[in-house]
Design a protein around this motif. Structure first.
Motif, PDB file in Angstrom:
ATOM      1  N   ALA A   1       0.824  -1.205   0.000  1.00 20.10           N
ATOM      2  CA  ALA A   1       0.000   0.000   0.000  1.00 20.10           C
ATOM      3  C   ALA A   1       0.860   1.258   0.000  1.00 20.10           C
ATOM      4  N   MET A   2       1.946   1.251   0.771  1.00 14.49           N
ATOM      5  CA  MET A   2       2.821   2.415   0.817  1.00 14.49           C
ATOM      6  C   MET A   2       3.556   2.621  -0.496  1.00 14.49           C
TER       7      MET A   2
ATOM      8  N   THR B   1       1.670   9.470  -5.604  1.00 16.45           N
ATOM      9  CA  THR B   1       1.688  10.826  -5.050  1.00 16.45           C
ATOM     10  C   THR B   1       2.978  11.566  -5.373  1.00 16.45           C
ATOM     11  N   LEU B   2       4.119  10.908  -5.136  1.00 16.81           N
ATOM     12  CA  LEU B   2       5.408  11.584  -5.249  1.00 16.81           C
ATOM     13  C   LEU B   2       6.235  11.160  -6.452  1.00 16.81           C
TER      14      LEU B   2
ATOM     15  N   GLY C   1      -3.884   9.571   4.254  1.00 16.71           N
ATOM     16  CA  GLY C   1      -5.243   9.109   4.040  1.00 16.71           C
ATOM     17  C   GLY C   1      -5.340   7.894   3.148  1.00 16.71           C
ATOM     18  N   GLY C   2      -4.419   7.772   2.179  1.00 19.90           N
ATOM     19  CA  GLY C   2      -4.484   6.667   1.231  1.00 19.90           C
ATOM     20  C   GLY C   2      -3.742   5.422   1.647  1.00 19.90           C
TER      21      GLY C   2
ATOM     22  N   THR D   1      -5.826   3.368   5.031  1.00 18.01           N
ATOM     23  CA  THR D   1      -7.124   2.833   4.616  1.00 18.01           C
ATOM     24  C   THR D   1      -6.953   1.703   3.603  1.00 18.01           C
ATOM     25  N   MET D   2      -5.982   1.852   2.695  1.00 13.70           N
ATOM     26  CA  MET D   2      -5.755   0.792   1.712  1.00 13.70           C
ATOM     27  C   MET D   2      -5.164  -0.447   2.375  1.00 13.70           C
ATOM     28  N   ALA D   3      -4.226  -0.273   3.293  1.00 10.12           N
ATOM     29  CA  ALA D   3      -3.654  -1.430   3.986  1.00 10.12           C
ATOM     30  C   ALA D   3      -4.742  -2.210   4.715  1.00 10.12           C
TER      31      ALA D   3
END
Length: 403
Positions: free
Chosen positions: A94-95, A102-103, A212-213, A216-218
């Protein structure tokens, strides 16, 4: 509150866009950001930013989902046939996805763990500890604690990491919409155009999106995996749908993923049973009438989303895993959108719901094409009720490679 009519009334009211005092504690590391903004700041930002959370972003994200799903599958090749806790791997997956979306950083945390994920987890734990501590809810007293100093150190590292991505993006110059692939591209293009955004503001909002992403995804991945393992007949039906509709030799696309109707029902039922954000809170800016009573301004309303999903008035046999229950025709006359509230519908709704849906579908495709998922004998997850619902004791499964 967990009654469907009350949740709908609160989430659709323009008077209910403020965050309660507890969200203030996140500002020590998230700053004034998408997660913590009051109603007026949020209204401005959603006009600026939310234009980017569209199908183009999802289309750009599909190769990212596929790449990191393959890394996840590869990381588990030595776990085949034995019981193991998959949750740490799902967190890393997820990370890695949110980091790249995002980056623009393509990491493989399964092989090269970074501190970035650890610092977000630790900052979240410190924030939760603070909200529950009667003394350190006070900003002045909290500033003398070792937890504050550690949080500040980690936050500095998080922001330095994000700033590197901002500076790398700025060097590319003003990008057209066609060439904006990541959220940092979008934000920097705004700041280089007609809108003035300083780097600190961009850092806050990017960190907020990642926070936030990620969690919640994990959580969603973990409990979806558990449900597939616990209900093998459901898993087999999903696998057969994938075999019939997905060519493993072709890149995934939005139209092909949209063919997975039953898979979508399974994902939705897993999110109902194990709601990633078990509760959210809103504060009214003006007096608010509900059920014949007028609440004064600045009343905090805690919405029990998990409770709403397990309310027999909303769902028949709510403790049973029944994906087909979501296969209903929705119309403007019913309230189905406010019986399923995992993505917090309403005015201040989650804008990443479609991104999450397609990431979960990609994960299921790659997992079930590679493995049959089994559950460790007798295992049941113990639920950790923090900001995000997590399995306190992990998710213990076993994998058998498919031929």
């Amino acid at each position: 509150m967990s009654e469907q009519k009350d949740i709908k009334a609160i989430l659709t009211s323009p008077k209910m866009l403020d965050r309660p005092i507890e969200y203030h504690f996140f500002k020590t590391w998230l700053g004034e950001s998408l997660f913590t903004y009051n109603s007026e700041a949020w209204k401005l930002k959603q006009k600026q930013y939310y234009q980017f959370f569209n199908m183009k972003l999802i289309q750009n994200a599909l190769p990212v989902f596929e790449h990191h799903s393959k890394n996840l599958i590869e990381s588990m090749k030595n776990n085949s046939g034995v019981d193991f806790d998959i949750f740490p791997k799902l967190e890393s997956f997820a990370m890695d996805v949110i980091n790249e979306l995002t980056l623009g950083n393509r990491n493989n945390s399964h092989e090269n763990p970074t501190n970035f994920q650890h610092y977000i987890n630790e900052n979240t734990k410190i924030t939760i500890w603070r909200t529950l501590h009667p003394i350190y809810r006070n900003d002045f007293l909290y500033s003398f604690t070792s937890q504050y100093k550690e949080s500040q150190r980690m936050t500095k590292e998080l922001r330095n990491y994000i700033q590197e991505a901002i500076e790398r993006t700025r060097k590319k110059g003003l990008l057209t919409l066609e060439h904006q692939k990541t959220i940092v591209d979008n934000f920097c293009s705004l700041s280089q155009g007609t809108l003035t955004l300083n780097d600190a503001q961009i850092q806050n909002d990017l960190l907020s999106v990642i926070f936030g992403g990620f969690d919640t995804m994990a959580s969603s991945l973990a409990f979806l995996t558990f449900c597939l393992a616990k209900y093998p007949e459901v898993q087999e039906k999903v696998y057969q749908e994938i075999k019939e509709n997905i060519n493993p030799d072709e890149p995934l696309s939005i139209p092909t993923l949209n063919t997975l109707k039953y898979t979508n029902l399974v994902i939705k039922e897993a999110l109902r049973m194990y709601t990633p954000a078990p509760s959210v809170a809103r504060t009214n800016s003006d007096p608010f009438e509900l059920n014949g009573y007028t609440y004064p301004a600045n009343t905090t309303f805690a919405l029990g989303l998990y409770n709403a999903h397990h309310n027999p008035e909303n769902y028949e046999d709510p403790e049973k895993f029944l994906p087909e229950r979501h296969d209903v025709i929705k119309s403007s006359e019913n309230n189905n959108i406010f019986s399923f509230v995992s993505f917090v519908p309403g005015i201040r709704r989650c804008r990443g719901n479609k991104i999450a849906e397609y990431q979960l579908k990609t994960f299921v495709i790659k997992m079930l094409n590679s493995y049959k998922i089994g559950l460790k004998e007798g295992f049941e997850p113990e639920l950790s009720w923090d900001v995000i619902l997590k399995p306190y004791n992990g998710i213990w499964i076993n994998l058998n490679a498919r031929n």
